[in-house]
Design a protein around this motif. Sequence first.
Motif, mmCIF file in Angstrom:
data_model
loop_
_atom_site.group_PDB
_atom_site.id
_atom_site.type_symbol
_atom_site.label_atom_id
_atom_site.label_comp_id
_atom_site.label_asym_id
_atom_site.label_seq_id
_atom_site.Cartn_x
_atom_site.Cartn_y
_atom_site.Cartn_z
ATOM 1 N N PHE A 18 123.828 -14.562 -146.832
ATOM 2 C CA PHE A 18 123.137 -13.387 -147.381
ATOM 3 C C PHE A 18 123.312 -12.362 -146.258
ATOM 4 O O PHE A 18 122.565 -12.552 -145.353
ATOM 5 C CB PHE A 18 122.186 -13.472 -148.119
ATOM 6 N N ASN A 19 123.646 -11.194 -146.604
ATOM 7 C CA ASN A 19 123.534 -10.044 -145.842
ATOM 8 C C ASN A 19 124.445 -9.977 -144.402
ATOM 9 O O ASN A 19 124.221 -9.066 -143.587
ATOM 10 C CB ASN A 19 122.123 -9.417 -145.394
ATOM 11 N N PRO A 50 124.977 -22.449 -142.079
ATOM 12 C CA PRO A 50 123.538 -22.356 -142.265
ATOM 13 C C PRO A 50 122.984 -22.942 -143.385
ATOM 14 O O PRO A 50 123.623 -23.269 -144.303
ATOM 15 C CB PRO A 50 123.169 -20.975 -141.836
ATOM 16 N N ASP A 51 121.585 -23.363 -143.467
ATOM 17 C CA ASP A 51 120.890 -23.462 -144.480
ATOM 18 C C ASP A 51 121.333 -22.678 -145.841
ATOM 19 O O ASP A 51 121.278 -23.040 -147.007
ATOM 20 C CB ASP A 51 119.438 -23.879 -144.313
ATOM 21 N N ASN A 52 121.224 -21.274 -145.532
ATOM 22 C CA ASN A 52 121.471 -20.259 -146.677
ATOM 23 C C ASN A 52 123.069 -19.932 -146.906
ATOM 24 O O ASN A 52 123.183 -18.878 -147.235
ATOM 25 C CB ASN A 52 120.498 -19.042 -146.398
ATOM 26 N N GLY A 93 125.107 -15.716 -136.844
ATOM 27 C CA GLY A 93 125.252 -17.182 -136.334
ATOM 28 C C GLY A 93 124.280 -17.594 -135.386
ATOM 29 O O GLY A 93 123.653 -16.712 -134.600
ATOM 30 N N ASN A 94 123.999 -18.773 -135.002
ATOM 31 C CA ASN A 94 123.237 -19.287 -134.040
ATOM 32 C C ASN A 94 124.044 -19.525 -132.813
ATOM 33 O O ASN A 94 124.598 -20.681 -132.588
ATOM 34 C CB ASN A 94 122.416 -20.606 -134.521
ATOM 35 N N TYR A 95 124.009 -18.332 -131.955
ATOM 36 C CA TYR A 95 124.852 -18.398 -130.647
ATOM 37 C C TYR A 95 123.960 -18.173 -129.480
ATOM 38 O O TYR A 95 122.945 -17.463 -129.506
ATOM 39 C CB TYR A 95 126.075 -17.863 -130.827
ATOM 40 N N PRO A 96 124.023 -18.670 -128.178
ATOM 41 C CA PRO A 96 123.426 -18.409 -127.297
ATOM 42 C C PRO A 96 123.503 -16.851 -126.797
ATOM 43 O O PRO A 96 124.416 -16.428 -127.048
ATOM 44 C CB PRO A 96 123.982 -19.047 -125.857
#
Length: 367
Positions: A18-19, A50-52, A93-96
Amino acid sequence: MNKAARKRIAAIVTEYRFNSHAEVIVGRLLAAFDYIPQVEVAALYTDQVPDNDMSREAAARYGIPIYKTIREAIRAEQSGGPVDGVVIIGEHGNYPTNSKGQIEYPRRRFMEETLAALDELSLVVPIFSDKHLAYRYTDAVWMYEQLKRRNIPFFGGSSIPHTDHEPPFDRRRLQTLQEIVVISSGGLECYGFHAMEVLQSLVEQRDGAESGLRSIQLIEGAGGAAWEAMDRGEWSEELMLQALHSFPGLPEAHPRELEPEPALFLLEYLDGTKGAIIQFKRLVEQWGFAFRNKEQQIFAARCLSGEERPFHHFERLTRMIEAFLITGIQPFRMERTLLTTGMICAAMDSLHEGRRLETPELHISYR
């Protein structure tokens, strides 16, 4: 357009939730937001789930295969064979985050794997890549050179330079532009790049060929350093105030009273043109600008980006992406995206090193 006649594309994204940029661009290509697409999404690759996540539900609804690798998405063997174009969205996203404050999005890896897959198939198809090319300028140069070597049509960058301006102005006035101040907000890298693109999309229209950037400095807001630089005459208070006048509903007070510690980007071009970006934390949520030309005329405007869903500026960008994928005609020179990538990378280097940087690597010429 008849579905059978549509160009078929692969969407390569970091995450689709979302978004996210994937939702507001690829979602439109899947007819979300009341959008009528002109191309067909034939393949999807998501780097993270991700979870969403929204990609699985969307893919199931429209019968789009989600591939485990970028190579497989380009080949699209479950949906009719190799695609006619590629949309890369390496945002969110989940990036360093590295020591310079840059998010290490895998945009070079996405491009590398895309090009390798196209090479295997001896294909040349248009590629769109969202926002700046890479968080390392050397990666951006590699990407640029690889695309040029293959004669691959390329369109990159962000949505904000393509918005309407309020009030509108005669763009011929940009031909003699000498100094510009851009108003921005948000995170230094992610939103600073939008401001760089607004700036460059205007500055590049001055007379003669673009010759590139001489130097850049990014000053953190701590202690009011941006305002001290203004007091020293390093950037124009008058242009800032004129730009802010195009934002409705702002308080009457001087912005230094409302925002004591904004960030400041200072840019000097090889031909002497001066640019500044003042980046607030709370005062505004859109972008704007004011410029002075050699006739000493000042023009100011606000970029009409949508602040809430459905984010209408992404509809304009998606239309441009589709036109590009269908025709292969680049809406502007890809050197702009290379230069603005280099500008934001050099700015983050400047902040990290705490000094103004000369930028010989950004002596990039184009018309």
